[in-house]
Design an enzyme around this catalytic site. Structure first.
Site, short mmCIF file in Angstrom:
data_model
loop_
_atom_site.label_atom_id
_atom_site.label_comp_id
_atom_site.label_asym_id
_atom_site.label_seq_id
_atom_site.Cartn_x
_atom_site.Cartn_y
_atom_site.Cartn_z
N HIS A 83 55.42 74.69 -69.95
CA HIS A 83 56.71 74.67 -70.03
C HIS A 83 57.27 75.27 -71.32
CE1 HIS A 83 56.28 71.47 -66.73
NE2 HIS A 83 57.01 72.25 -66.04
N LYS B 49 47.23 74.03 -67.03
CA LYS B 49 48.27 72.79 -67.47
C LYS B 49 49.19 72.42 -66.41
CE LYS B 49 47.90 72.51 -72.33
NZ LYS B 49 47.44 71.56 -73.07
#
Ligand code: PAF
Length: 281
Positions: free
Chosen positions: A37, A184
């Protein structure tokens, strides 16, 4: 950094930024933020005057109630990460703010959602398209940033924006990986140490599929079989699917040509993990 919980306050802030001529970059998330992110936020911050991050665990995109119930949250860590990255506004609404009582309008898409995760997660993309559409209407961004890790989601959202003439640009960003290759994901935190070790088998299979095509293999079944046989070496991994599809339409293909998307989904214990490669043949 500001934080809003209501649609009205978010719109007021965005309107005032737009009045001052600022461009708006947007990163929609479900929280439990990680370096993946962060890389989207960094790109948005680089390319826009103001960056907005939404944090909203969207119940509509979960087909499995347990998956929703167990979705990890850590609001304080999320705020810290956004603040450090230089985000200007977090929009973090409650479920009732997003879905008022009586809500009954959905954005549904055919074709692109029929294969891969669309096949194994009933109504998942309907939930994603509906909430992303709403978030775009609230935040009114110039650019929105999505990870390549969710390749099908990225293609679906690009298509929705095109089909519905939405006035923004979707930017795809590369998958961020752990040092051992695992992509991830907020879901990785549910893996116990043994499962975490086992999970590396997924990126190994993905890299093998891409390498085979890169080195000239053009038989789809052979590539898929090679990826599956790598996954099968890990006793903790249960294959959901391994597929190679058209990299634009997410449709089944007979021959490897143009843009291809190779994707695999596996369960390690109860945790479902996905990874993919895109290759221009
Ligand atoms: O990728 C996600 O985290 C979600 O699917 C999204 C795009 C924020 C919609 O809820």
């Amino acid at each position: 950094m500001k934080m809003t919980r209501t649609i009205q306050h978010t719109r007021e802030q965005i309107k005032s930024w737009k009045k001052d001529g600022y461009s708006i970059g947007f990163v929609p998330t479900m929280g439990y933020l990680h370096e993946g992110h962060q890389s989207l936020m960094e790109k948005s911050i680089q390319e826009n005057d103001k960056t907005v991050v939404s944090i909203f665990v969207n119940p509509m995109q979960f087909d499995n109630p347990d998956d929703l119930k167990n979705y990890p949250i850590n609001p304080l860590a999320d705020m810290e990460l956004c603040d450090k990255a230089g985000v200007d506004l977090i929009f973090s609404p409650g479920v009732d703010e997003v879905y008022e009582k009586g809500f009954c309008t959905f954005v549904d898409m055919s074709v692109l959602t029929e294969e891969l995760c669309g096949k194994s997660r009933h109504n998942h993309f309907r939930g994603v398209c509906t909430v992303v559409n709403k978030l775009f209407n609230i935040v009114a961004p110039d650019f929105a940033y999505f990870g390549q890790k969710d390749a099908q989601q990225l293609l679906v959202i690009k298509k929705m924006v095109k089909d519905l003439n939405m006035d923004l640009e979707i930017v795809g960003c590369p998958t961020v990986r752990e040092s051992d290759g695992l992509a991830k994901s907020s879901r990785n935190t549910h893996l116990n140490p043994e499962e975490r070790k086992a999970a590396t088998i997924l990126s190994k299979a993905i890299f093998e599929g891409k390498n085979l095509i890169e080195s000239g293999e053009r038989n789809i079944e052979k590539v898929v079989a090679a990826m599956k046989s790598i996954l099968q070496t890990e006793p903790l991994a249960k294959i959901d699917y391994v597929e190679i599809v058209d990299g634009n339409t997410v449709q089944k293909i007979e021959t490897l040509q143009g843009s291809v998307l190779g994707q695999a989904a596996i369960f390690i214990g109860k945790v479902r993990l996905i990874d993919n490669f895109i290759y221009e043949v």
